[in-house]
Design a protein around this motif. Structure first.
Motif, PDB file in Angstrom:
ATOM      1  N   THR A  70       1.288  -1.318   0.081  1.00  0.00           N
ATOM      2  CA  THR A  70      -0.007  -0.017   0.140  1.00  0.00           C
ATOM      3  C   THR A  70       0.666   1.360  -0.097  1.00  0.00           C
ATOM      4  OG1 THR A  70       0.169  -0.249   2.609  1.00  0.00           O
ATOM      5  CG2 THR A  70      -1.739  -0.865   1.020  1.00  0.00           C
ATOM      6  N   GLN A  71       2.579   1.242   0.235  1.00  0.00           N
ATOM      7  CA  GLN A  71       2.751   2.726   0.970  1.00  0.00           C
ATOM      8  C   GLN A  71       2.542   3.125   2.060  1.00  0.00           C
ATOM      9  OE1 GLN A  71       2.414   5.012  -3.043  1.00  0.00           O
ATOM     10  NE2 GLN A  71       4.595   3.970  -4.054  1.00  0.00           N
ATOM     11  N   LYS A  72       1.448   3.052   2.674  1.00  0.00           N
ATOM     12  CA  LYS A  72       1.464   3.349   3.475  1.00  0.00           C
ATOM     13  C   LYS A  72       2.036   2.201   4.668  1.00  0.00           C
ATOM     14  CE  LYS A  72      -3.089   3.781   3.824  1.00  0.00           C
ATOM     15  NZ  LYS A  72      -3.664   3.989   4.083  1.00  0.00           N
ATOM     16  N   PRO A  73       2.618   3.059   6.009  1.00  0.00           N
ATOM     17  CA  PRO A  73       3.099   1.843   6.392  1.00  0.00           C
ATOM     18  C   PRO A  73       2.448   0.830   7.826  1.00  0.00           C
ATOM     19  CG  PRO A  73       3.014   4.386   7.498  1.00  0.00           C
ATOM     20  CD  PRO A  73       2.629   4.451   5.879  1.00  0.00           C
ATOM     21  N   GLY A  74       1.963  -0.369   7.445  1.00  0.00           N
ATOM     22  CA  GLY A  74       1.797  -1.055   8.181  1.00  0.00           C
ATOM     23  C   GLY A  74       2.378  -1.097   9.736  1.00  0.00           C
ATOM     24  N   VAL A  75       0.893  -1.031  10.589  1.00  0.00           N
ATOM     25  CA  VAL A  75       1.054  -1.269  12.310  1.00  0.00           C
ATOM     26  C   VAL A  75       0.987  -2.458  12.462  1.00  0.00           C
ATOM     27  CG1 VAL A  75       0.473   0.311  13.635  1.00  0.00           C
ATOM     28  CG2 VAL A  75       0.180   1.050  11.987  1.00  0.00           C
ATOM     29  N   VAL A  96      14.900  -5.208   6.238  1.00  0.00           N
ATOM     30  CA  VAL A  96      16.401  -5.498   4.919  1.00  0.00           C
ATOM     31  C   VAL A  96      15.336  -5.543   3.739  1.00  0.00           C
ATOM     32  CG1 VAL A  96      16.850  -7.852   4.499  1.00  0.00           C
ATOM     33  CG2 VAL A  96      17.504  -7.141   6.847  1.00  0.00           C
ATOM     34  N   ASN A  97      14.280  -5.592   3.797  1.00  0.00           N
ATOM     35  CA  ASN A  97      13.465  -5.523   2.428  1.00  0.00           C
ATOM     36  C   ASN A  97      12.795  -4.417   1.887  1.00  0.00           C
ATOM     37  OD1 ASN A  97      12.674  -8.403   1.767  1.00  0.00           O
ATOM     38  ND2 ASN A  97      12.508  -9.172   3.929  1.00  0.00           N
ATOM     39  N   CYS A  98      13.620  -3.254   3.146  1.00  0.00           N
ATOM     40  CA  CYS A  98      12.717  -1.969   2.140  1.00  0.00           C
ATOM     41  C   CYS A  98      11.294  -1.916   2.432  1.00  0.00           C
ATOM     42  CB  CYS A  98      12.736  -1.552   0.635  1.00  0.00           C
ATOM     43  SG  CYS A  98      14.821  -1.489   0.522  1.00  0.00           S
ATOM     44  N   PHE A  99      10.739  -2.397   3.364  1.00  0.00           N
ATOM     45  CA  PHE A  99       9.027  -2.304   3.249  1.00  0.00           C
ATOM     46  C   PHE A  99       8.931  -1.611   4.768  1.00  0.00           C
ATOM     47  CE2 PHE A  99       8.445  -7.055   2.149  1.00  0.00           C
ATOM     48  CZ  PHE A  99       9.267  -6.638   0.782  1.00  0.00           C
ATOM     49  N   PRO A 100       7.834  -0.328   4.664  1.00  0.00           N
ATOM     50  CA  PRO A 100       7.382   0.555   5.666  1.00  0.00           C
ATOM     51  C   PRO A 100       6.650  -0.165   6.032  1.00  0.00           C
ATOM     52  CG  PRO A 100       5.962   1.041   3.063  1.00  0.00           C
ATOM     53  CD  PRO A 100       7.215   0.128   3.208  1.00  0.00           C
ATOM     54  N   VAL A 157       7.951   5.817   5.719  1.00  0.00           N
ATOM     55  CA  VAL A 157       7.902   5.332   3.950  1.00  0.00           C
ATOM     56  C   VAL A 157       8.896   6.514   3.022  1.00  0.00           C
ATOM     57  CG1 VAL A 157       5.651   4.835   4.523  1.00  0.00           C
ATOM     58  CG2 VAL A 157       5.921   7.538   4.077  1.00  0.00           C
ATOM     59  N   SER A 158       9.682   7.342   3.607  1.00  0.00           N
ATOM     60  CA  SER A 158      10.112   8.540   2.587  1.00  0.00           C
ATOM     61  C   SER A 158      11.909   7.805   2.391  1.00  0.00           C
ATOM     62  CB  SER A 158      11.521   9.838   3.773  1.00  0.00           C
ATOM     63  OG  SER A 158      11.907   9.199   4.632  1.00  0.00           O
ATOM     64  N   GLY A 159      12.513   8.154   1.336  1.00  0.00           N
ATOM     65  CA  GLY A 159      13.604   7.889   0.984  1.00  0.00           C
ATOM     66  C   GLY A 159      14.065   5.934   1.108  1.00  0.00           C
ATOM     67  N   ARG A 160      14.590   5.331   1.479  1.00  0.00           N
ATOM     68  CA  ARG A 160      14.541   3.824   1.254  1.00  0.00           C
ATOM     69  C   ARG A 160      13.035   3.629   2.099  1.00  0.00           C
ATOM     70  NH1 ARG A 160      19.510  -0.162   1.376  1.00  0.00           N
ATOM     71  NH2 ARG A 160      19.493   0.216  -0.792  1.00  0.00           N
ATOM     72  N   PRO A 161      12.510   3.007   1.522  1.00  0.00           N
ATOM     73  CA  PRO A 161      11.923   2.339   3.261  1.00  0.00           C
ATOM     74  C   PRO A 161      11.785   1.797   4.098  1.00  0.00           C
ATOM     75  CG  PRO A 161      10.636   2.783   0.940  1.00  0.00           C
ATOM     76  CD  PRO A 161      11.658   2.785   0.564  1.00  0.00           C
ATOM     77  N   GLY A 162      10.705   1.006   5.294  1.00  0.00           N
ATOM     78  CA  GLY A 162      11.976   0.270   5.782  1.00  0.00           C
ATOM     79  C   GLY A 162      11.608   0.434   7.386  1.00  0.00           C
ATOM     80  N   GLY A 163      11.391  -0.299   8.292  1.00  0.00           N
ATOM     81  CA  GLY A 163      10.556  -0.916   9.800  1.00  0.00           C
ATOM     82  C   GLY A 163      11.129   0.378  10.475  1.00  0.00           C
ATOM     83  N   VAL A 164       9.883   0.654  11.732  1.00  0.00           N
ATOM     84  CA  VAL A 164      10.290   2.014  12.711  1.00  0.00           C
ATOM     85  C   VAL A 164      10.143   1.120  13.880  1.00  0.00           C
ATOM     86  CG1 VAL A 164      10.107   3.603  13.666  1.00  0.00           C
ATOM     87  CG2 VAL A 164      10.120   3.486  10.885  1.00  0.00           C
TER      88      VAL A 164
END
Ligand code: ADP
Ligand code: MG
Length: 575
Positions: A70-75, A96-100, A157-164
């Motif tokens: 979705t390009q929106k961060p999953g929660v 690692v997979n660049c998923f936000p 989601v900005s730049g290279r996406p990733g986990g927060v």
């Protein structure tokens, strides 16, 4: 100083929900317990969707794949210490997979944790998370929740996406503040993933490299799928006539049947190409690091005689493994648009000979594969079982989850994808255990059917989520490729002194996985022939019910480590 207080109060629980909802984050994948049970309960009461799992890793995997789709961060939501650590594996995998995504975990009393005085579920979660995530934050004051969620969204989601990672101490949730002040603290993020326009020079440099190439190829990666750049990529591919290949999760950006697909001639294409345009694909192990035999290199020549063009939003990705002749740092939609605009009438036609060489190799390989697929056997092997599954799902809009060793390698090659972001698999780590989490995330986000093709070993890591699938009545068909073992079920035990030792790769023979789904009220099928498999899958898809199909595969079929035999060290000194 004195300031007016309204009568009404709010608290950390409500502000966190306000902050998520204000940013259109309306689904939480989680597992409740101390101290987040009431947070989940309240989120649901206030109109959010809460999907409750049986193990945190699966909840976090679901959130990760939601982010990718979705390009929106999953929660995701977990409890403290052990729940947090269970989830952290999947959060690291997302990064690692660049998923936000954002993993929110409850945590114990700061004062006690920091003095290591032994609290319930004591762990310095913020610092434990840091090495594995793109960003990690902790909120100490209720009035900071709005800003903290805004930062988390941007980081994801900005730049290279990733986990927060977002650390939520138990005491924060109960903190009360004035409701008006609370409402003012909520932030609706403006333009969370700004376009990153590439420089005109970088585009011209890339066009020059492409123009002078005799044997160019385009390699699409899952970054291009994530970027939702299918329109721009179709234009680029068709306008230039350049043959293309797709990494596994990039399959379907263009339909696999596309006349310019060189996927069935991959080895030849990588070896022979003189220019490679990488779009959202890293030159990591999955691409043999861009060098060596795979790329036509020789022992005395470290870097292959090729020009590389790479489009990536992360500037640091350039030159990671081989020199990049034409780096394009930008987002993929903007970058491919800019390339399309710069490719004019003077762009040379791709050599017919090069295209012809690849396409005749493709035809040969497709014919070879077709012969393998048409050989029916009982018990089934990976080829005829996967060929059967592929023929049933062809033309249907389905999300396909895939993990295992042989189950993965063969399905990737055998099952064509027609649409982007429909193939969800083990990704950058080649990790097992994503199956049911990804399947649930995909079913919830797409509101449509999912087929999960699972090695019997891979399935075991997330198998208890069948209960979750049944509880939410999700249209997920899990097909267990059951060859009774890790890799294979027929490996011997090497202990000369005990013939009864269970081989390290073995499972219970003929395990009845389909009965697990029946136990939770879903449907189970036991399939020993391709006819039974076809029938079961058609029925399952028609019913839309939670289903497990136990597909019995010849236990001698498959190879150790699938295609990764070279990464699996074997002892030369057997004692
Ligand atoms: P694959 O495994 O399919 O080869 P990778 O995960 O290795 O794909 O590579 C994906 C790449 O895409 C990453 O380097 C990431 O920085 C990049 N990427 C992700 N989203 C975007 C985007 N919107 N624009 C440009 N690059 C992106
Ligand atoms: Mg197996």
């Amino acid at each position: 100083g004195f300031h007016m207080q309204s009568q009404e109060m709010t608290d950390g629980f409500n502000l966190l929900i306000d902050a998520l909802k204000a940013n259109d984050l309306n689904t939480i994948y989680g597992l409740v317990g101390i101290p987040v049970t009431d947070l989940a309960r309240l989120a649901q009461a206030r109109g959010m969707k809460f999907i409750g799992f049986r193990h945190e890793a699966n909840a976090v995997n679901a959130a990760a794949i939601a982010g990718y789709m979705t390009q929106k961060p999953g929660v995701a939501l977990t409890v403290s210490a052990p729940g947090f650590l269970n989830g952290l594996v999947a959060l690291a995998n997302a990064t690692v997979n660049c998923f936000p995504m954002i993993m929110i975990s409850g945590s114990s009393e700061r004062e006690i944790v920091d003095l290591q005085q032994g609290d319930y579920e004591e762990l310095d979660q913020l610092n434990a998370a840091k090495p594995y995530v793109k960003a990690a934050y902790r909120i100490n004051h209720a009035e900071d929740i709005g800003i903290a969620v805004a930062r988390s969204i941007r980081a994801a989601v900005s730049g290279r996406p990733g986990g927060v990672y977002l650390d939520v101490p138990a005491q924060l949730l109960g903190q009360t503040i004035d409701a008006v002040r609370g409402a003012e603290s909520i932030v609706k993020v403006v333009d969370p993933a700004p376009a990153h326009i590439p420089s005109p020079e970088s585009i011209q440099r890339a066009v020059d490299v492409l123009k002078s190439a005799k044997k160019p190829i385009i390699m699409l990666g899952k970054g291009a799928a994530y970027a939702q750049a299918e329109k721009q990529i179709k234009e680029l591919v068709e306008k230039t006539g350049i043959p293309y290949l797709a990494m596994s999760m990039a399959k379907g950006i263009l339909p696999d049947s596309h006349p310019q697909s060189a996927m069935a001639a991959r080895s030849l294409a990588l070896k022979e190409a003189d220019a490679v345009l990488l779009i959202g694909a890293r030159l990591n192990w999955l691409l043999a690091h861009g060098k060596g035999k795979t790329w036509g290199g020789s022992p005395d020549r470290e870097f292959p005689a090729k020009k590389f063009i790479q489009i990536d939003i992360s500037a640091m990705e350039m030159d990671s493994n081989v020199p990049i002749d034409a780096p394009i740092v930008g987002d993929i939609v903007s970058s491919v648009e800019a390339l399309n605009a710069a490719i004019g009438k003077d762009f040379p036609k791709v050599s017919k000979e090069w295209v012809g060489t690849l396409m005749s190799k493709r035809e040969q390989n497709v014919a070879k594969m077709a012969a393998m697929l048409s050989k029916d056997t009982t018990p089934m092997n990976f080829h005829n079982a996967l060929g059967t599954i592929g023929s049933v799902i062809k033309g249907r809009d389905i999300h396909l989850v895939n993990e295992g060793a042989n189950a993965l390698d063969y399905a990737r090659a055998i099952i064509d994808m027609e649409k982007p972001r429909r193939r969800l698999d083990t990704g950058t780590w080649g990790v097992m255990g994503v199956g049911m989490g990804y399947a649930i995330g995909a079913a919830v986000e797409s509101n449509g059917p999912v087929v999960a093709i699972e090695g019997d070993s891979a399935f075991g890591f997330s198998g208890m989520e069948l209960e979750t699938i049944a509880r939410y009545n999700l249209p997920i068909v899990s097909i267990i490729m059951n060859n009774s073992g890790v890799y294979r079920g027929c490996d011997p035990n090497l202990n000369p002194n005990n013939a009864n030792d269970v081989p390290v790769t073995a499972f219970v023979k003929n395990a009845r996985y389909e009965k697990l789904m029946e136990a939770f009220g879903g449907d189970g099928y036991y399939a020993t022939t391709t006819a039974e498999l076809k029938d079961a899958l058609e029925k399952a898809l028609a019913s839309g019910r939670p289903t497990v199909i136990n597909a019995i595969i010849d236990e001698t079929a498959g190879t150790e480590s699938g295609r990764l035999t070279s990464l699996n060290p074997q002892s030369a000194v057997k004692k």
